[in-house]
Structures are given as structure tokens and as C-alpha cells.
Design a protein around this motif. Structure first.
Motif, PDB file in Angstrom:
ATOM      1  N   ARG A  37       0.836  -1.213   0.000  1.00 34.12           N
ATOM      2  CA  ARG A  37       0.000   0.000   0.000  1.00 34.12           C
ATOM      3  C   ARG A  37       0.863   1.251   0.000  1.00 34.12           C
ATOM      4  NH1 ARG A  37      -3.126  -2.992   3.759  1.00 34.12           N
ATOM      5  NH2 ARG A  37      -2.124  -1.868   5.469  1.00 34.12           N
ATOM      6  N   ASN A  38       1.905   1.235   0.820  1.00 36.59           N
ATOM      7  CA  ASN A  38       2.787   2.403   0.878  1.00 36.59           C
ATOM      8  C   ASN A  38       3.526   2.609  -0.439  1.00 36.59           C
ATOM      9  OD1 ASN A  38       2.051   2.904   3.527  1.00 36.59           O
ATOM     10  ND2 ASN A  38       3.732   1.729   4.395  1.00 36.59           N
ATOM     11  N   MET A  39       3.932   1.486  -1.073  1.00 34.43           N
ATOM     12  CA  MET A  39       4.610   1.605  -2.363  1.00 34.43           C
ATOM     13  C   MET A  39       3.659   2.180  -3.416  1.00 34.43           C
ATOM     14  SD  MET A  39       7.793   0.624  -2.169  1.00 34.43           S
ATOM     15  CE  MET A  39       8.191   0.208  -3.850  1.00 34.43           C
ATOM     16  N   GLU A  40       2.404   1.716  -3.388  1.00 34.32           N
ATOM     17  CA  GLU A  40       1.426   2.235  -4.341  1.00 34.32           C
ATOM     18  C   GLU A  40       1.150   3.713  -4.082  1.00 34.32           C
ATOM     19  OE1 GLU A  40      -1.280   2.332  -7.500  1.00 34.32           O
ATOM     20  OE2 GLU A  40       0.343   0.948  -6.949  1.00 34.32           O
ATOM     21  N   ALA A  41       1.031   4.057  -2.783  1.00 32.36           N
ATOM     22  CA  ALA A  41       0.813   5.462  -2.449  1.00 32.36           C
ATOM     23  C   ALA A  41       2.011   6.312  -2.876  1.00 32.36           C
ATOM     24  CB  ALA A  41       0.568   5.614  -0.951  1.00 32.36           C
ATOM     25  N   LEU A  42       3.219   5.767  -2.687  1.00 30.80           N
ATOM     26  CA  LEU A  42       4.421   6.486  -3.102  1.00 30.80           C
ATOM     27  C   LEU A  42       4.465   6.653  -4.616  1.00 30.80           C
ATOM     28  CD1 LEU A  42       7.101   7.762  -2.274  1.00 30.80           C
ATOM     29  CD2 LEU A  42       8.150   5.495  -2.430  1.00 30.80           C
ATOM     30  N   ARG A  43       4.059   5.587  -5.337  1.00 31.73           N
ATOM     31  CA  ARG A  43       4.043   5.690  -6.806  1.00 31.73           C
ATOM     32  C   ARG A  43       3.061   6.765  -7.273  1.00 31.73           C
ATOM     33  NH1 ARG A  43       1.053   4.146 -10.907  1.00 31.73           N
ATOM     34  NH2 ARG A  43      -0.514   3.202  -9.541  1.00 31.73           N
ATOM     35  N   LEU A  44       1.859   6.751  -6.655  1.00 34.12           N
ATOM     36  CA  LEU A  44       0.874   7.766  -7.025  1.00 34.12           C
ATOM     37  C   LEU A  44       1.366   9.163  -6.666  1.00 34.12           C
ATOM     38  CD1 LEU A  44      -2.410   5.970  -5.876  1.00 34.12           C
ATOM     39  CD2 LEU A  44      -1.532   6.214  -8.202  1.00 34.12           C
ATOM     40  N   GLU A  45       2.030   9.254  -5.508  1.00 31.63           N
ATOM     41  CA  GLU A  45       2.553  10.560  -5.106  1.00 31.63           C
ATOM     42  C   GLU A  45       3.644  11.026  -6.067  1.00 31.63           C
ATOM     43  OE1 GLU A  45       2.479  13.957  -2.875  1.00 31.63           O
ATOM     44  OE2 GLU A  45       1.146  12.208  -2.752  1.00 31.63           O
ATOM     45  N   ASN A  46       4.484  10.086  -6.507  1.00 32.53           N
ATOM     46  CA  ASN A  46       5.521  10.444  -7.480  1.00 32.53           C
ATOM     47  C   ASN A  46       4.900  10.898  -8.795  1.00 32.53           C
ATOM     48  OD1 ASN A  46       7.654   9.882  -5.773  1.00 32.53           O
ATOM     49  ND2 ASN A  46       7.871   7.773  -6.454  1.00 32.53           N
ATOM     50  N   GLU A  47       3.833  10.199  -9.196  1.00 31.36           N
ATOM     51  CA  GLU A  47       3.145  10.618 -10.421  1.00 31.36           C
ATOM     52  C   GLU A  47       2.544  12.010 -10.258  1.00 31.36           C
ATOM     53  OE1 GLU A  47       0.303   7.662 -11.389  1.00 31.36           O
ATOM     54  OE2 GLU A  47       1.786   6.164 -12.048  1.00 31.36           O
ATOM     55  N   LYS A  48       1.976  12.247  -9.059  1.00 29.62           N
ATOM     56  CA  LYS A  48       1.410  13.571  -8.815  1.00 29.62           C
ATOM     57  C   LYS A  48       2.498  14.637  -8.836  1.00 29.62           C
ATOM     58  CE  LYS A  48      -1.564  14.139  -5.562  1.00 29.62           C
ATOM     59  NZ  LYS A  48      -2.222  14.072  -4.234  1.00 29.62           N
ATOM     60  N   VAL A  49       3.647  14.316  -8.221  1.00 29.40           N
ATOM     61  CA  VAL A  49       4.753  15.277  -8.213  1.00 29.40           C
ATOM     62  C   VAL A  49       5.242  15.519  -9.635  1.00 29.40           C
ATOM     63  CG1 VAL A  49       7.133  15.638  -7.474  1.00 29.40           C
ATOM     64  CG2 VAL A  49       5.451  14.752  -5.856  1.00 29.40           C
ATOM     65  N   ALA A  50       5.383  14.413 -10.411  1.00 34.58           N
ATOM     66  CA  ALA A  50       5.839  14.579 -11.792  1.00 34.58           C
ATOM     67  C   ALA A  50       4.835  15.398 -12.597  1.00 34.58           C
ATOM     68  CB  ALA A  50       6.039  13.198 -12.437  1.00 34.58           C
ATOM     69  N   GLU A  51       3.543  15.126 -12.395  1.00 40.20           N
ATOM     70  CA  GLU A  51       2.511  15.893 -13.083  1.00 40.20           C
ATOM     71  C   GLU A  51       2.530  17.347 -12.655  1.00 40.20           C
ATOM     72  OE1 GLU A  51      -0.470  16.820 -15.674  1.00 40.20           O
ATOM     73  OE2 GLU A  51       0.696  14.958 -15.523  1.00 40.20           O
ATOM     74  N   SER A  52       2.769  17.549 -11.336  1.00 39.44           N
ATOM     75  CA  SER A  52       2.845  18.926 -10.840  1.00 39.44           C
ATOM     76  C   SER A  52       4.031  19.666 -11.450  1.00 39.44           C
ATOM     77  CB  SER A  52       2.967  18.905  -9.314  1.00 39.44           C
ATOM     78  OG  SER A  52       3.132  20.216  -8.810  1.00 39.44           O
ATOM     79  N   GLU A  53       5.162  18.948 -11.572  1.00 38.14           N
ATOM     80  CA  GLU A  53       6.332  19.585 -12.184  1.00 38.14           C
ATOM     81  C   GLU A  53       6.065  19.916 -13.646  1.00 38.14           C
ATOM     82  OE1 GLU A  53       9.057  20.613 -10.735  1.00 38.14           O
ATOM     83  OE2 GLU A  53       8.295  19.944  -8.792  1.00 38.14           O
ATOM     84  N   ARG A  54       5.398  18.980 -14.344  1.00 37.41           N
ATOM     85  CA  ARG A  54       5.062  19.280 -15.739  1.00 37.41           C
ATOM     86  C   ARG A  54       4.098  20.457 -15.826  1.00 37.41           C
ATOM     87  NH1 ARG A  54       5.012  13.523 -16.049  1.00 37.41           N
ATOM     88  NH2 ARG A  54       2.758  13.506 -15.691  1.00 37.41           N
ATOM     89  N   SER A  55       3.138  20.489 -14.910  1.00 39.13           N
ATOM     90  CA  SER A  55       2.175  21.593 -14.918  1.00 39.13           C
ATOM     91  C   SER A  55       2.873  22.922 -14.635  1.00 39.13           C
ATOM     92  CB  SER A  55       1.082  21.339 -13.876  1.00 39.13           C
ATOM     93  OG  SER A  55       0.365  20.155 -14.162  1.00 39.13           O
ATOM     94  N   LYS A  56       3.810  22.890 -13.691  1.00 41.17           N
ATOM     95  CA  LYS A  56       4.535  24.123 -13.382  1.00 41.17           C
ATOM     96  C   LYS A  56       5.364  24.589 -14.569  1.00 41.17           C
ATOM     97  CE  LYS A  56       4.872  23.420  -8.371  1.00 41.17           C
ATOM     98  NZ  LYS A  56       5.788  23.183  -7.218  1.00 41.17           N
ATOM     99  N   ALA A  57       6.022  23.607 -15.222  1.00 36.79           N
ATOM    100  CA  ALA A  57       6.823  23.982 -16.393  1.00 36.79           C
ATOM    101  C   ALA A  57       5.931  24.565 -17.491  1.00 36.79           C
ATOM    102  CB  ALA A  57       7.592  22.770 -16.906  1.00 36.79           C
TER     103      ALA A  57
END
Length: 451
Positions: A218-238
Motif C-alpha cells: 500500500r505504501n509503495m502504491e501510495a508512493l508511486r501515485l505521489e511520485n506521479e502527482k509530483v511529476a505531473e505537478s512539475e510538468r504543470s509548473k513547467a
């Protein structure tokens, strides 16, 4: 040393020690116990015999002793008078002058014990009743046990080794299965789990390993989703920075051209008063854009939950109604507000900013002389306006993107920056509120927020 080997050696040693201790105890304790039991039995028998011949005649006593001798061979009886004359057992002799001594009925080298009791016959004459029994069987049993002890020890050692081998294999089998399963868990496959058999500590261990692995997944899945959110946030910021740069670059380049024209007195740019006002208008538009960008940056950096409180949304909006009614009068719109009492939890400053952005957006895109409705009722806020143009479903999907404007509003006659609804979306999502923007017919647009 592995657990199986430890269990094997430990249980083998325990079995061997227990059997050895048992044999040793039997060797020393059995004779004592056997002697005690036999002594108690012959004592009871002797007491019973002495009581049965008490007060009988001499012939009756000898007859009874003969009967008891035949009935039980554990004890040998002798009956003598006060002078030592033997009356039982009878000894046949041709010479009456010869004294016969009958004492040892048992061989002299045997271990023996005697019991004596004074008997009185019917005539009042006293006799002595002697009972003698052998303890030789006790010694024989101890000797037999001693001789058999090496074989018994060897048998116990073999039995202990066999049982220990089986026990060590069985006791560690589940541990090996758990160990093998945990190695498979390295792959983080969701279908790997330890079998839980029984209700002992090993079963608890297997269950704990399963719980830990599930938590890890569960933590790994949550971490993966969080990483995707961070990556999406970085793309959105760019992407946001790219669009911001574009939004700033075009008016700045235009204003530089106007200033150069005024400096060099080219064509119409000689009229500096006219183009200075134009430059000021451009700067005001860029100032609004910068303020909106700063608001977004502040919203991303600040945790809205830090200033969360419960407040009356209807009371807060009541304070803003007067301003929007005045604005509607000036712009030629019809503004209607219906506010029912509603308590909400959130950051009051940011929620009010989101609602004001929605109202401003409604005023910007309402047709001339149209109506704007604000209502708060049944845990929801609704803003409706008679739009100058109804948005399509495709346009509604893109309306929350930064700097997006429908084709008909790209001239910026409304003075907007293209960030209003983007800010609204950020605030509502941080508050985890559900919202919906839709066209309800060919004339009206509606924005709903559900608390």
C-alpha cells in the motif's frame, strides 16, 4: 547453527537424559519401594494368621498353620513353646532325646526378615509364632535392571534420535516456508503471501509478515501515485511558466515597440499622450496578471488547513452582496442573491476568493442586460448567469487550464487574465470539495460547489 539442527540435538539430549534418569531412579528406588510394599503385605498377613490361631488348641493351631502354608508361600511359619520345643512344622525323628533346631527355612546367604508374636492357646499355655520371609527377589530385580540398562539406554538413544529428527523437521517446516515466501516478496508481487496454519506463534509470525507486506505494498502504491502527482505537478509548473512567459512576452514586446516609436517620433507615435495612456493600460493588465500569478504561488506554498475553521458562508457572502448589486446596476445586469444559513469548514479567506472569482467571471461573460443568480441552499452554492455565449463540452473541459480563453473572448475586452478559474480549481481541490461547471440550457451557465 540452524534451528533444525538445534532442535535435533536438544530433543535428542533431553530424551536420553530423561531415560537415563528414569533408569537410575528405578535402580535405586525400586528395591526400597518393593521392600516397603512387601513388608507391609507380610505384616498384614502375619497379623491375620496370629489373630486367627489365638485361643485355639494346639492341634487347631498346627492345622491352621498348615492351611496358611499351603495357601501362601510368601512366608514360612514356626510355632514353639516356652522351652523352645517345635510344634510346627512337625519333624519326624526316631530319637526323642535329640533336640531339633529349625530356624533358617531360607538359605543362610539370602537376605531375610522375621516377625514374632506370642500366642496363647485355649488352656492358657503360651507359644511363640515366628514368620520368616525372603527379600531375595528384590535383589534379583535390581540386578536384572542393571544388566538390561545398557540395552535400554541404547534403545532410548535410538528412539530419541528418531523422534528428534522427525520433530526438528516438522517444527521448522513452516519457518522454512515463511522464509521462502519472504524471499519471493522481494519482487513486490501482490499475489505472494504466507500460509497461516494453526493458532501458535509461528502462525502469528506468518500473519504479521502478511500484514507487513500488505502495508508495504500500500505504501509503495501510495508512493508511486505521489511520485506521479509530483511529476505531473512539475510538468504543470513547467507548462505554466512557459505560458506565463508567453503571456508576458507579447504585451511587453508591444509596449517596447510603442515606447521606441514615441522616442524616435515615428508616425502616429508622435502623439505621446495617446500612447502613454496605452502603455499604462498594458501595464495595468500585466500588473493584474502578476498579482494572479503571485496568488497562485502563495496558494501552492501555504497549507490551507492551517487556518481552517467553521464559519457561516451565508453571513460572509451577505457582506459582499451590496458590492455586486451596485456593480450590476452600473453594468446594467440583474443580480439576485438567495442565501440560506449554511455552516462550512475551511479556510475562509481562500473560499471567499474562489467564490468572488466565480462571480467576477459571471459578470464578465453575462450578456448585456442579463441575469446573475447567487444561491446558497442545502449544502451547496450555485452561481448561474445568462451567458453571452454557451460553452461547448470541449470548452468546459479546458476552461480550468491557466490562460485558457474561449475563442470569442481572446480580445480581453473583459479585462481577465485567464487565471481566475484555474485559481478556483486549486482552492476547491485543496479543500477536497466537489464542483461542477455546466450549461443547463441554451442561455444559462451554472457553477455548483457541494459542501
Amino acid at each position: 547453527m540452524k534451528i533444525a539442527k538445534k532442535h535435533f540435538l536438544l530433543t535428542s539430549g533431553v530424551v536420553f537424559i530423561v531415560v537415563t534418569a528414569l533408569l537410575t531412579t528405578l535402580y535405586f528406588v525400586m528395591p526400597i519401594y518393593y521392600q516397603s510394599v512387601k513388608t507391609a503385605e507380610v505384616t498384614r498377613e502375619f497379623t491375620q494368621v496370629s489373630q486367627s490361631i489365638q485361643g485355639k488348641s494346639k492341634d487347631e493351631m498346627t492345622a491352621l498353620l498348615t492351611y496358611y502354608d499351603k495357601k501362601n508361600l510368601r512366608m514360612w511359619y514356626a510355632l514353639t513353646d516356652a522351652t523352645g520345643k517345635l510344634y510346627y512344622p512337625r519333624v519326624e525323628t526316631s530319637d526323642e532325646g535329640i533336640a531339633v533346631q529349625v530356624s533358617p527355612f531360607i538359605a543362610a546367604d539370602n537376605e531375610r526378615a522375621q516377625l514374632k508374636e506370642v500366642i496363647t492357646d485355649g488352656d492358657g499355655q503360651n507359644y511363640t509364632l515366628e514368620g520368616e520371609y525372603s527379600l531375595q527377589p528384590v535383589s534379583d530385580a535390581s540386578q536384572v535392571l542393571f544388566e538390561l540398562s545398557p540395552y535400554l539406554l541404547f534403545f532410548s538413544l535410538c528412539l530419541g534420535i528418531s523422534l528428534s529428527f522427525v520433530y526438528s523437521r516438522i517444527s521448522t517446516r513452516r519457518l522454512k516456508e515463511i522464509s521462502a515466501t519472504t524471499r519471493k516478496m522481494v519482487s513486490l508481487s501482490p499475489d505472494v503471501f504466507c500460509q497461516v496454519n494453526g493458532n501458535d506463534e509461528i502462525a502469528d509470525l506468518a500473519q504479521d509478515v502478511n500484514t507487513l507486506y500488505e502495508s508495504l505494498l500500500r505504501n509503495m502504491e501510495a508512493l508511486r501515485l505521489e511520485n506521479e502527482k509530483v511529476a505531473e505537478s512539475e510538468r504543470s509548473k513547467a507548462e505554466f511558466l512557459r505560458m506565463t512567459s508567453h503571456e508576458l512576452k507579447t504585451p511587453i514586446a508591444g509596449m517596447l515597440g510603442i515606447v521606441d516609436g514615441m522616442i524616435y517620433g515615428i508616425g502616429d507615435f508622435k502623439d505621446r499622450d495617446k500612447y502613454l495612456k496605452k502603455c499604462r493600460e498594458i501595464l495595468e493588465e500585466q500588473s493584474q496578471l502578476v498579482q494572479s500569478i503571485l496568488a497562485i504561488s502563495k496558494l501552492e506554498m501555504q497549507d490551507v488547513e492551517e487556518e481552517t475553521s467553521v464559519f457561516s458562508l451565508s453571513d460572509v457572502l451577505e457582506e459582499q452582496v451590496g458590492f455586486y448589486q451596485t456593480l450590476a446596476t452600473v453594468e446594467g445586469y440583474h443580480f439576485i442573491a438567495k442565501l440560506s444559513p449554511l455552516e462550512v469548514e475551511g479556510n475562509q479567506t481562500y473560499l471567499l476568493k474562489a467564490i468572488k472569482n466565480l462571480l467576477d467571471n459571471a459578470f464578465h461573460y453575462t450578456k448585456a442586460g442579463g441575469e446573475i443568480l447567487l444561491s446558497v441552499d442545502e449544502n451547496q452554492l450555485v452561481i448561474e448567469n445568462e451567458a453571452e455565449k454557451i460553452l461547448s463540452k470541449e470548452q468546459i473541459k479546458q476552461i480550468f487550464q491557466p490562460f485558457y480563453r474561449p475563442d470569442y473572448s481572446r480580445s480581453r475586452k473583459d479585462g481577465g487574465t485567464g487565471l481566475g478559474l484555474f485559481i478556483v480549481q486549486q482552492i476547491l481541490e485543496q479543500h477536497q470539495l466537489t464542483y461542477r461547471f455546466e450549461a443547463i440550457d441554451e442561455k444559462w451557465m451554472r457553477f455548483s460547489i457541494f459542501f
